[in-house]
Design an enzyme around this catalytic site. Structure first.
Site, PDB file in Angstrom:
ATOM      1  N   SER A 176       5.161   6.873  -4.112  1.00 36.72           N
ATOM      2  CA  SER A 176       4.096   5.854  -4.157  1.00 36.72           C
ATOM      3  C   SER A 176       2.979   6.316  -5.079  1.00 36.72           C
ATOM      4  CB  SER A 176       3.503   5.672  -2.755  1.00 36.72           C
ATOM      5  OG  SER A 176       2.687   6.798  -2.439  1.00 36.72           O
ATOM      6  N   ASP A 177       2.279   5.360  -5.679  1.00 39.21           N
ATOM      7  CA  ASP A 177       1.026   5.757  -6.306  1.00 39.21           C
ATOM      8  C   ASP A 177       0.109   6.147  -5.146  1.00 39.21           C
ATOM      9  OD1 ASP A 177      -0.764   4.450  -9.201  1.00 39.21           O
ATOM     10  OD2 ASP A 177      -1.071   6.246  -7.989  1.00 39.21           O
ATOM     11  N   TRP A 178      -0.963   6.805  -5.480  1.00 33.56           N
ATOM     12  CA  TRP A 178      -1.798   7.393  -4.418  1.00 33.56           C
ATOM     13  C   TRP A 178      -2.561   6.308  -3.673  1.00 33.56           C
ATOM     14  CZ3 TRP A 178       1.260  10.418  -6.580  1.00 33.56           C
ATOM     15  CH2 TRP A 178       1.354  11.769  -6.293  1.00 33.56           C
TER      16      TRP A 178
END
Ligand code: GLC
Length: 743
Positions: free
Chosen positions: A264-266
């Protein structure tokens, strides 16, 4: 009671037995295939250990099972070099002295080289430095297509064309993964603006998705072998990208057979159910305690109570273990290296090859360093550095050569150099970081009096010098070339346009060098200025590259990876002026322009750009001749174009030859032309090379949503060979008697 000697012998025998026993453990047996080892390792993990492997336990790390010798999975930014260390659970820099790194030129500068060998070298350099810093997965390259020139992260990506972006991506991924460091291509998918990036829902046609926004990711996975893909923040057709069944399961994992992990992106994960069932494999950056992550306790409970299958968890764990094996995390790998001369040399080569000569009236450039006696270097960007402190693409360098330093070093004291700031770039008063780590900033503008004073002094310096080198452009930070916000317009900040006009009025021999990461408008001064260079953000060696081109040590060979529009309204995402197209309306942004992104729009709509895609001048000239196009050399629907390229000038140089395909009177909407092959050809003065460009079936095909396949009609296609998208030198035909379909 055993005597000491006997005890020692017994201990040694037991240790050997233990080691021997360990050696028979399949997951540690290097002679076995990694899938066999992963299967064995999976069978040894407890439920809790499996869950621990699929979510973060610090800002950039996850997993780790000491009991079985599985180390933490260390990820890190960014696309241009290894980011400085931050706190274990915070974005604040850790203030260490062992995390300086080589900053390669930014993505768009790499794309401007049009030389995949440069991004292959970049992948190796960053891979070696990542190994030295004990990183397993590097969060780059960024591949999102430039849909609007305002996107704050355009500088971080490879421009507006899917084919150019895909070639740079494949080379980068192969280079990096050959160093036993995993490349995590990002941001999948359709993250083409920063405005409301955490929530905006992107709507587009299936052909637009397949033909424009997915090809580079598909190439990164299927040709490059990328073992990680980062899910984007935004929604796509209603669902968040990190929990998007169509993007992650249907396309990435089933159609493309992606074996690695979706990260996932953060703080881009939103539900346990979505993450579990719709394709997320490693959750990073979610706010709050790690145990409360969506793929942590809640998922473990769901497994125990039968809501979720153990098979779903095993698949996620298997994908994370494949990443670890690709990074030799269990078997160990070489030490790597940091800030070596070889790394700096690779950065400089890419920097030099990416600089684009946009204008050179009267051959003002190159300047002869032995004939120049006084130079006025003017502009805030001459003394600024850009590699560090730009959120997730920042690199802390031992030294970044500024443009003024590069010019001063190149002139070796042979000329008087006067510096005048001329304007003040967008100052930032840094604020707090949001949940994705983006630091807010208040843009502080210079007062009118200060601007007047800066400009007056610069104009005076210009009038007193033989030649003026104006070093301007953009910068990082809010509303500049940075993540988290988009630019508000195409203007040069700090009233640079007005200043440039005054400078060239004071001294005709004025060169404008733009240090920037995305298109800018040049109204009001371009006609008067004899020479313009786009230098981008060149990384650790920035100033050296600019000086090498300005003073002729290097013959510029860069070409624009994006269209520079005359005005924003000429751009496809802005032509309608409707919010639904940019930045979105009611939380949804509609890609109504469809396939017509970048030059595809300008050429189809016959709009004159300021500078076209693929444009760049040289200090020499090239002639194209004798084109021959033959079909079927490499399977149904394939072709090869061969032609002569001659360096007709008096100095060595490199030309980027570009091949565009056009299907006249196509049965479906198609852009006026599309880039389908290119090559960078280095030639000595007078040298001729016969260039060969291969075209696969997909070079002629469009995506058919009905057939879920790529279709090339049985027709005659135009094959256009050019020095830019608007400078076609040769034209041929490719005729296919049979249609062809590929998947
Ligand atoms: C950021 C970026 C992403 C980066 C990640 C970790 O918000 O979108 O590119 O790798 O978070 O810093």
């Amino acid at each position: 009671m055993l005597l000491p000697r006997t005890r020692l012998l017994a201990w040694a025998l037991l240790s050997v037995a233990a080691v021997r026993a360990e050696e028979t453990v399949p997951y540690l047996d290097r002679s076995l295939a990694s899938e066999v080892r992963i299967k064995d390792l999976l069978s040894r993990l407890t439920l809790e250990e499996k869950i621990g492997l699929i979510h973060a336990n610090s800002k950039f790390a996850a997993g780790g099972v000491a009991r079985l010798g599985i180390p933490l999975t260390w990820t890190d930014d960014g696309p241009d070099g290894v980011r400085e260390e931050v706190g274990q659970d915070s974005w604040v820099p850790a203030g260490r002295t062992d995390d300086f790194a080589t900053a390669m030129p930014v993505g768009i500068a790499m794309a401007a080289t049009w030389n995949p060998a440069m991004t292959e070298a970049e992948g190796r350099v960053i891979g070696e430095e990542a190994r030295a810093r004990n990183k397993d997965v590097m969060l780059g390259p960024g591949l999102n297509i430039m849909r609007t020139p305002l996107n704050g992260r355009n500088y971080d990506y490879f421009g507006e064309d899917p084919w150019l972006t895909s070639r740079m991506t494949v080379a980068y991924v192969k280079g990096m993964q050959s160093e036993q460091v995993v490349a995590c291509i990002k941001h999948f998918a359709a993250n083409n603006q920063e405005t409301e990036r955490n929530a905006v829902d992107v709507e587009m046609s299936e052909r637009t998705l397949r033909e424009i926004y997915l090809p580079a990711f598909e190439a990164g996975v299927r040709e490059g072998g990328a073992m990680a893909v980062m899910g984007a923040y935004n929604r796509f057709r209603g669902d968040f990208c990190c929990e998007n069944d169509y993007l992650l399961n249907t396309i990435l994992k089933k159609e493309w057979k992606f074996p690695g992990a979706v990260i996932s992106d953060w703080n881009a994960t939103h539900t346990t159910r979505g993450a579990v069932l719709h394709g997320l494999d490693l959750e990073m950056g979610t706010r709050g305690p790690y145990a409360d992550y969506y793929l942590a306790k809640a998922y473990e409970e769901g497994i125990k109570n039968g809501t979720y299958s153990m098979a779903s968890l095993d698949d996620k764990v298997r994908r994370n273990l494949r990443m670890l094996f690709a990074a030799a995390a269990i078997d160990g790998r070489g030490p790597g290296s940091i800030n070596t001369p070889a790394h700096r040399a690779a950065a400089l080569r890419a920097n030099e090859e990416g600089i684009v000569l946009l204008k050179n009236e009267g051959r003002l450039l190159p300047l002869d360093p032995n004939q120049v006696h006084s130079v006025a270097v003017i502009g805030d960007n001459a003394v600024r550095t850009f590699a560090a402190g730009v959120n997730s693409a920042g690199v802390k360098t031992f030294h970044e050569t500024t443009v003024l330093e590069g010019i001063t070093a190149r002139l070796h004291g042979q000329a008087d150099i006067t510096f005048s700031q001329g304007y003040r770039g967008p100052e930032q008063k840094k604020g707090k970081r949001d949940a994705t780590g983006v630091q807010s900033a208040e843009v502080l503008a210079a007062s009118a009096l200060e601007q007047q004073n800066l400009a007056d002094r610069a104009v005076k310096a210009a009038g007193a010098a033989e030649v003026v080198l104006f070093i301007g452009g953009l910068g990082h930070g809010a509303y500049g070339d940075d993540e988290g916000t988009d630019r508000k317009d195409l203007s040069l900040p700090g009233h640079q346009a007005e200043l440039i006009s005054r400078l060239v009025a004071a001294n005709r021999r004025t060169v404008v060098v733009l240090v920037s990461g995305s298109p800018v408008e040049m109204d009001g001064w371009l006609e008067q200025v004899p020479a313009v260079v786009e230098a981008w953000y060149g990384g650790s060696t920035a100033g050296e590259g600019v000086a090498a081109v300005i003073f002729g040590d290097v013959n510029p060979s860069g070409k624009l990876p994006c269209t520079f529009p005359r005005r924003l309204k000429d751009s496809p995402a802005h032509a309608s002026g409707l919010a639904r197209q940019f930045p979105g309306e009611n939380g949804v942004v509609h890609y109504d322009e469809g396939l017509l992104v970048g030059y595809r729009w300008f050429d189809t709509k016959k709009i004159q750009p300021l500078f076209p895609f693929g444009f760049g001048l040289s200090y020499t000239n090239f002639a194209y001749s004798h084109l021959a196009v033959t079909m079927g050399n490499n399977g149904v629907g394939s072709a090869v174009a061969k032609f002569d390229l001659t360096n007709t000038g008096s100095r060595a140089g490199a030309e980027v030859v570009q091949l565009y395909v056009r299907e006249p009177q196509a049965p479906v909407d198609r852009p006026e032309k599309e880039l389908k092959a290119f090559a960078k050809v280095f030639l000595k003065p007078g040298e001729t090379q016969r260039v060969e460009l291969q075209l696969g079936q997909r070079a002629f095909a469009y995506y058919s949503p009905a057939l879920k396949a790529w279709v090339a009609d049985a027709r005659t296609y135009d094959v256009l060979i050019g020095s830019s998208s608007r400078d076609i030198r040769l034209q041929g035909k490719a005729t296919f008697a049979q249609p062809s379909v590929s998947r």
